[in-house]
Design an enzyme around this catalytic site. Structure first.
Site, PDB file in Angstrom:
ATOM      1  N   GLY A 196      -6.727   5.380   1.005  1.00 38.36           N
ATOM      2  CA  GLY A 196      -6.230   4.937  -0.294  1.00 38.36           C
ATOM      3  C   GLY A 196      -7.080   5.341  -1.487  1.00 38.36           C
ATOM      4  O   GLY A 196      -7.059   4.660  -2.511  1.00 38.36           O
ATOM      5  N   MET A 227       2.104   8.753   4.883  1.00 37.27           N
ATOM      6  CA  MET A 227       2.339   9.847   5.831  1.00 37.27           C
ATOM      7  C   MET A 227       3.592   9.652   6.688  1.00 37.27           C
ATOM      8  O   MET A 227       3.647  10.102   7.830  1.00 37.27           O
ATOM      9  CB  MET A 227       1.091  10.048   6.708  1.00 37.27           C
ATOM     10  CG  MET A 227      -0.180  10.336   5.917  1.00 37.27           C
ATOM     11  SD  MET A 227      -0.053  11.705   4.733  1.00 37.27           S
ATOM     12  CE  MET A 227      -0.252  13.089   5.846  1.00 37.27           C
ATOM     13  N   ARG A 228       4.585   8.998   6.143  1.00 33.77           N
ATOM     14  CA  ARG A 228       5.878   8.911   6.825  1.00 33.77           C
ATOM     15  C   ARG A 228       6.896   9.717   6.026  1.00 33.77           C
ATOM     16  O   ARG A 228       6.923   9.630   4.791  1.00 33.77           O
ATOM     17  CB  ARG A 228       6.383   7.455   6.917  1.00 33.77           C
ATOM     18  CG  ARG A 228       5.433   6.479   7.553  1.00 33.77           C
ATOM     19  CD  ARG A 228       4.986   6.856   8.948  1.00 33.77           C
ATOM     20  NE  ARG A 228       6.078   7.012   9.896  1.00 33.77           N
ATOM     21  CZ  ARG A 228       5.929   7.563  11.105  1.00 33.77           C
ATOM     22  NH1 ARG A 228       4.746   8.008  11.500  1.00 33.77           N
ATOM     23  NH2 ARG A 228       6.963   7.669  11.904  1.00 33.77           N
ATOM     24  N   HIS A 279       0.683  15.819  -3.255  1.00 38.95           N
ATOM     25  CA  HIS A 279       0.609  16.680  -2.074  1.00 38.95           C
ATOM     26  C   HIS A 279      -0.579  17.624  -2.244  1.00 38.95           C
ATOM     27  O   HIS A 279      -0.759  18.210  -3.318  1.00 38.95           O
ATOM     28  CB  HIS A 279       1.907  17.472  -1.924  1.00 38.95           C
ATOM     29  CG  HIS A 279       1.922  18.321  -0.693  1.00 38.95           C
ATOM     30  ND1 HIS A 279       2.053  17.778   0.568  1.00 38.95           N
ATOM     31  CD2 HIS A 279       1.777  19.655  -0.512  1.00 38.95           C
ATOM     32  CE1 HIS A 279       2.009  18.753   1.468  1.00 38.95           C
ATOM     33  NE2 HIS A 279       1.831  19.901   0.837  1.00 38.95           N
ATOM     34  N   LEU A 318      11.608  17.868   1.818  1.00 40.65           N
ATOM     35  CA  LEU A 318      10.189  17.519   1.998  1.00 40.65           C
ATOM     36  C   LEU A 318       9.296  18.291   1.024  1.00 40.65           C
ATOM     37  O   LEU A 318       9.382  19.522   0.939  1.00 40.65           O
ATOM     38  CB  LEU A 318       9.768  17.825   3.443  1.00 40.65           C
ATOM     39  CG  LEU A 318       8.313  17.476   3.780  1.00 40.65           C
ATOM     40  CD1 LEU A 318       8.101  15.970   3.796  1.00 40.65           C
ATOM     41  CD2 LEU A 318       7.898  18.095   5.103  1.00 40.65           C
ATOM     42  N   ASP A 319       8.424  17.552   0.321  1.00 36.26           N
ATOM     43  CA  ASP A 319       7.445  18.147  -0.590  1.00 36.26           C
ATOM     44  C   ASP A 319       8.102  19.103  -1.577  1.00 36.26           C
ATOM     45  O   ASP A 319       7.615  20.213  -1.830  1.00 36.26           O
ATOM     46  CB  ASP A 319       6.321  18.845   0.201  1.00 36.26           C
ATOM     47  CG  ASP A 319       5.547  17.863   1.059  1.00 36.26           C
ATOM     48  OD1 ASP A 319       5.460  16.678   0.672  1.00 36.26           O
ATOM     49  OD2 ASP A 319       5.062  18.259   2.129  1.00 36.26           O
TER      50      ASP A 319
HETATM   51  C1  GAR Z   1      -4.554  12.989   0.036  1.00 36.54           C
HETATM   52  O1  GAR Z   1      -5.242  14.206   0.111  1.00 36.54           O
HETATM   53  C2  GAR Z   1      -3.074  13.254  -0.230  1.00 36.54           C
HETATM   54  O2  GAR Z   1      -2.842  14.347  -1.073  1.00 36.54           O
HETATM   55  C3  GAR Z   1      -2.588  13.544   1.160  1.00 36.54           C
HETATM   56  O3  GAR Z   1      -3.249  12.605   1.965  1.00 36.54           O
HETATM   57  C4  GAR Z   1      -4.522  12.290   1.391  1.00 36.54           C
HETATM   58  C5  GAR Z   1      -4.626  10.787   1.264  1.00 36.54           C
HETATM   59  O4  GAR Z   1      -5.901  10.407   0.864  1.00 36.54           O
HETATM   60  N1  GAR Z   1      -1.166  13.412   1.238  1.00 36.54           N
HETATM   61  C6  GAR Z   1      -0.395  14.154   2.035  1.00 36.54           C
HETATM   62  O5  GAR Z   1      -0.832  15.001   2.776  1.00 36.54           O
HETATM   63  C7  GAR Z   1       1.074  13.853   1.925  1.00 36.54           C
HETATM   64  N2  GAR Z   1       1.850  14.847   2.579  1.00 36.54           N
HETATM   65  P1  GAR Z   1      -6.159   8.953   0.261  1.00 36.54           P
HETATM   66  O6  GAR Z   1      -5.585   7.937   1.248  1.00 36.54           O
HETATM   67  O7  GAR Z   1      -7.652   8.858   0.175  1.00 36.54           O
HETATM   68  O8  GAR Z   1      -5.482   8.855  -1.077  1.00 36.54           O
END
Ligand code: GAR
Length: 197
Positions: free
Chosen positions: A13, A91-92, A110, A145-146
């Site tokens: 987070g 991540m869902r 992303h 997606l994305d």
């Molecule tokens: C971040 O790098 C975000 O961009 C990525 O997960 C990480 C979460 O970090 N998101 C994805 O890959 C979404 N497809 P965090 O929990 O420290 O914010």
């Protein structure tokens, strides 16, 4: 009127913290809920320590029933009455049914310069491709997606000797600048994109 922002997380987070900590003073929004799909998400404690209400909807008991999981997400979101949803390391994969209910009001970050590297392992893929630069994107969430209109991007250089982890860390630092900057604009009704270097 102040906008209410729900932030959806799956892990540590750090983006949620950057967003939450930015929503102070004359910011046009305030956090109303942090919602995780696992009670192990480290961000839950960080939210609680900031006085932000939290909720968990574990996806696992739903098996493959995405519609039922998403119905439970909406049930958890409803009492917080959010105006905006921010996916922050959530991540869902969400289905069109859920997304259409929030379309125009849901943002995602992303870790790539979209449209490059949708999906997972973005840092390794940028390194494997020999890219000279990499970065992150905040976009409106649409069913693909994305995908969806880009609201901001931040670039980082790829340095000699970079590993996926070192590159990810450099990108994450930019994520923490970009997402709050985009949210502030978006909450004020401005969807023009921001490009940070
Ligand atoms: C971040 O790098 C975000 O961009 C990525 O997960 C990480 C979460 O970090 N998101 C994805 O890959 C979404 N497809 P965090 O929990 O420290 O914010």
């Amino acid at each position: 009127m102040t906008k209410r922002v729900a932030i959806l997380i799956s892990g540590g987070g750090s983006n949620m913290v950057a967003l939450a900590d930015s929503m102070v003073g004359d910011h046009p929004a305030r956090p109303c809920l942090v919602l995780a799909n696992s009670d192990q998400a480290g961000g839950l404690e960080k939210a609680a320590s900031r006085g932000i209400p939290t909720a968990v909807v574990d996806h696992r008991p739903f098996g493959g029933d995405r519609a039922a999981f998403e119905a439970a997400l909406n049930t958890a979101l409803a009492p917080a009455a959010p105006d905006i949803l921010c996916l922050a390391g959530f991540m869902r994969v969400l289905t069109e049914g859920f997304i259409s209910g929030w379309q125009g009001r849901m943002l995602n970050i992303h870790p790539s310069l979209l449209p490059k590297y949708r999906g997972l392992h973005t840092h390794a893929r940028a390194l494997a491709a020999g890219d000279a630069e990499h970065g992150c994107t905040v976009h409106e969430v649409t069913p693909a997606l994305d995908d969806g209109p880009i609201l901001g991007q931040a670039k980082v250089p790829v340095l000699p000797g970079d590993t996926p982890d070192s590159l990810a860390a450099r990108v994450l630092t930019q994520e923490h600048r970009l997402y709050p900057a985009v949210l502030r604009r978006f909450a004020a009704g401005d969807r023009s994109p921001i490009f940070l270097t």
